[in-house]
Design a protein around this motif. Structure first.
Motif, short mmCIF file in Angstrom:
data_model
loop_
_atom_site.label_atom_id
_atom_site.label_comp_id
_atom_site.label_asym_id
_atom_site.label_seq_id
_atom_site.Cartn_x
_atom_site.Cartn_y
_atom_site.Cartn_z
N LEU A 34 0.90 -0.75 0.15
CA LEU A 34 0.26 0.31 -0.27
C LEU A 34 0.29 1.60 -0.10
O LEU A 34 2.12 1.10 0.49
CB LEU A 34 -0.95 0.46 1.04
N VAL A 35 0.34 2.10 -0.45
CA VAL A 35 0.89 3.68 0.15
C VAL A 35 -0.36 4.15 0.72
O VAL A 35 -1.83 4.59 -0.13
CB VAL A 35 1.39 4.53 -1.30
N TRP A 36 0.73 4.91 1.40
CA TRP A 36 -0.48 5.59 2.56
C TRP A 36 -0.42 7.25 1.86
O TRP A 36 0.91 7.93 2.19
CB TRP A 36 -0.88 5.62 4.00
N VAL A 37 -1.82 7.99 1.39
CA VAL A 37 -0.77 9.16 0.94
C VAL A 37 -2.61 10.10 1.76
O VAL A 37 -3.31 10.10 2.43
CB VAL A 37 -1.37 9.56 -0.45
N GLY A 38 -1.88 11.11 1.73
CA GLY A 38 -3.07 12.51 3.24
C GLY A 38 -1.94 13.88 2.90
O GLY A 38 -0.21 13.82 1.89
N LYS A 39 -2.64 14.96 3.71
CA LYS A 39 -1.96 15.86 4.71
C LYS A 39 -2.20 16.39 5.26
O LYS A 39 -3.38 16.60 5.41
CB LYS A 39 -2.12 17.24 2.95
N VAL A 40 -1.77 17.36 5.97
CA VAL A 40 -1.59 17.68 7.00
C VAL A 40 -1.44 19.51 6.60
O VAL A 40 -0.62 20.25 6.28
CB VAL A 40 -1.24 17.48 8.38
N GLU A 41 -2.28 20.12 7.51
CA GLU A 41 -1.92 22.15 7.51
C GLU A 41 -0.28 22.29 8.62
O GLU A 41 -0.28 21.35 9.48
CB GLU A 41 -2.92 22.60 8.24
N LYS A 42 0.35 23.02 7.98
CA LYS A 42 1.24 23.33 8.41
C LYS A 42 1.60 23.97 9.67
O LYS A 42 1.86 23.51 11.46
CB LYS A 42 2.83 23.84 7.20
N ASP B 62 1.82 17.64 2.76
CA ASP B 62 1.96 16.06 1.95
C ASP B 62 3.05 15.06 2.08
O ASP B 62 3.99 15.63 1.83
CB ASP B 62 1.88 16.18 0.37
N PHE B 63 2.23 13.65 1.96
CA PHE B 63 2.65 12.60 2.18
C PHE B 63 2.45 11.18 2.07
O PHE B 63 1.77 11.35 1.63
CB PHE B 63 2.75 12.12 3.48
N CYS B 64 3.18 10.68 1.51
CA CYS B 64 2.66 9.21 0.21
C CYS B 64 4.01 7.88 1.42
O CYS B 64 5.75 7.96 2.23
CB CYS B 64 3.20 9.65 -1.15
N TRP B 65 3.33 7.29 2.36
CA TRP B 65 4.23 6.16 3.38
C TRP B 65 4.19 4.90 2.79
O TRP B 65 2.46 4.41 2.24
CB TRP B 65 3.45 6.27 4.76
N PHE B 66 5.15 4.17 1.68
CA PHE B 66 5.02 3.31 1.46
C PHE B 66 5.06 1.82 2.21
O PHE B 66 6.43 1.99 2.86
CB PHE B 66 5.93 3.26 -0.35
N ASP B 67 4.09 1.39 2.25
CA ASP B 67 3.59 0.51 3.70
C ASP B 67 4.21 -1.08 3.41
O ASP B 67 3.55 -1.17 2.35
CB ASP B 67 1.87 0.81 4.49
N ILE C 212 -5.42 7.81 3.06
CA ILE C 212 -6.24 6.75 2.09
C ILE C 212 -4.70 5.80 1.98
O ILE C 212 -3.79 6.67 1.55
CB ILE C 212 -6.52 7.67 1.00
N GLY C 213 -5.57 4.52 1.76
CA GLY C 213 -4.93 3.73 1.58
C GLY C 213 -5.41 2.95 0.13
O GLY C 213 -5.91 2.49 0.18
N ALA C 214 -3.98 3.83 0.01
CA ALA C 214 -4.01 3.25 -1.90
C ALA C 214 -3.43 1.72 -2.41
O ALA C 214 -1.80 1.70 -2.25
CB ALA C 214 -3.62 4.35 -3.29
N PRO C 215 -3.74 0.57 -2.55
CA PRO C 215 -3.48 -0.05 -2.64
C PRO C 215 -2.08 0.43 -4.41
O PRO C 215 -2.31 0.65 -5.32
CB PRO C 215 -3.81 -1.42 -3.91
N VAL C 216 -0.73 -0.67 -4.49
CA VAL C 216 -0.13 -0.31 -5.79
C VAL C 216 -0.16 -0.74 -6.12
O VAL C 216 -0.41 -2.28 -6.00
CB VAL C 216 1.26 -0.11 -5.19
N ASN C 217 -0.45 -0.63 -7.82
CA ASN C 217 -1.05 -1.96 -9.07
C ASN C 217 0.15 -1.94 -9.53
O ASN C 217 0.89 -0.37 -10.02
CB ASN C 217 -2.19 -1.57 -9.46
N GLU C 218 0.20 -2.56 -11.04
CA GLU C 218 1.22 -3.13 -12.55
C GLU C 218 0.15 -2.65 -13.36
O GLU C 218 0.10 -3.97 -12.94
CB GLU C 218 2.77 -3.36 -11.72
N TYR C 219 0.54 -2.89 -14.21
CA TYR C 219 -0.06 -3.11 -15.38
C TYR C 219 1.22 -3.25 -16.76
O TYR C 219 1.67 -2.41 -17.26
CB TYR C 219 -1.18 -2.94 -16.04
#
Length: 365
Positions: free
Chosen positions: A156-164, A210-215, A276-283
């Protein structure tokens, strides 16, 4: 200059970044364009994109769209900021009709036209059709029925953002606006970027992180939640649907493995369920076009976001490539889309393969 063409109306299935860019390129070359998007017009939360800021060709439309996406010359831009600028540009184009809330369930073509049919049984017909409908593409299912679905890459990659303004200023004063920062640990890979806030505001207190956490994998849980079915991604995992047990695990993992400043960002997003937890895909595609129908973006070549190439490929290898092919064959859309496939298929395959090493090692497949 407007092209002298015998085909005039394009249908684009998918109104995300790739579909919006394709629509703008076609409209500015004299085509009537209908863009059909299943979702509403709300901006996407979190995630940022690394951009090429210098044109890769002599294409005027590439320069226009690259400048629009980068807001002049930014190396990193928030996904939502690019989306907003593209939507504003589309709204000003008299040649584009953008229709939200229009899920497409089937497409087809004959010797003279191509069409898309919505779940409300509306049929939208044009001289040709471009599929820009993402990794679960309905257009791909038509073009490649023997290989219709993208493969789950195993993480998964968790993406989101918070106010500084919610973070301690001292933790972020060394971070530069619109630059990405990368960290690796046993918890995965974390990328963060300080981005302009609402309406592009950059004053202190108005910026976002903004962040992207590759979990690492949570495959069993994702299957239980219906996110995965038979190895195929069904949807992303949104805040309210994330189990409390998983949120607690993420909180503990973040605290144990990330720096104090990075952990502070994630703890806010976890507490607010704003990630948001977005499953990483490939095609890896075997085809890009057939007759009057072609596909671009994640529909054509879904790749690891760690490659940093998805958006740029959608502009350079898809939008610009199709426009160049149409210029070469202004009186035959079938020849033009065939030219797009001949020139672009191997490039698209290689781009996906370039990110597979990361997918295989990180996703533990």
């Amino acid at each position: 200059m407007m092209l002298q063409q015998q085909f005039e109306h394009a249908i684009i299935v998918g109104g995300s970044l790739g579909g919006l860019m394709m629509g703008l390129a076609l409209s500015r070359s004299g085509y009537a364009v209908t863009i059909l998007e299943r979702a509403d017009s709300s901006l996407r939360n979190g995630a940022f994109i690394r951009l090429h800021t210098k044109p890769y060709s002599n294409s005027e439309i590439e320069r226009e769209l690259s400048n629009l996406a980068s807001n002049g010359n930014n190396n990193v831009e928030a996904w939502s900021a690019i989306q907003e600028r593209l939507l504003n540009a589309v709204a000003k184009e008299p040649g584009i009709t953008l229709q939200h809330h229009t899920p497409i369930v089937s497409i087809g073509q004959n010797e003279s036209s191509a069409w898309a049919t919505s779940e409300k049984e509306q049929t939208f017909k044009g001289d040709f059709l471009i599929g820009a409908d993402g990794y679960r593409s309905i257009v791909r299912r038509y073009l490649s029925p023997d290989k219709p679905f993208a493969d789950y890459a195993g993480y998964l990659v968790w993406v989101g953002k918070v106010e500084k303004k919610l973070l301690q200023k001292k933790d972020w004063k060394k971070r530069q606006l619109s630059n990405a920062y990368f960290n690796d640990s046993a918890a995965g890979t974390l990328t963060t970027a300080m981005m302009p806030g609402i309406e592009g505001r950059t004053n202190p207190g108005q910026r976002w992180i903004d962040f992207c956490w590759f979990d690492h994998p949570h495959n069993q849980l994702l299957s239980e939640l219906g996110v995965l079915k038979d190895g195929t991604t069904q949807h992303s995992l949104y805040g309210e649907a994330i189990p409390v047990s998983l949120l607690e695990e993420l909180s503990q993992t973040s605290q144990a493995h990330w720096s104090k400043e990075d952990d502070a960002i994630l703890q806010i997003a976890i507490k607010d369920r704003s990630l948001i937890g977005a499953p990483v895909n490939e095609y890896i595609p075997n085809i890009l076009s057939k007759g009057r129908i072609a596909m671009i973006g994640d529909a054509a070549h879904t790749m690891s976001p760690m490659s940093g190439a998805g958006f740029n490929d959608s502009l350079d290898d898809d939008t610009v490539a199709i426009m160049d092919a149409i210029k070469k064959y202004p009186n035959s859309i079938i020849n033009a889309l065939s030219e797009y496939q001949i020139r672009g298929l191997d490039v698209a395959r290689q781009d996906v393969l370039a990110g597979q090493g990361f997918n295989r090692s990180f996703g533990c497949l």
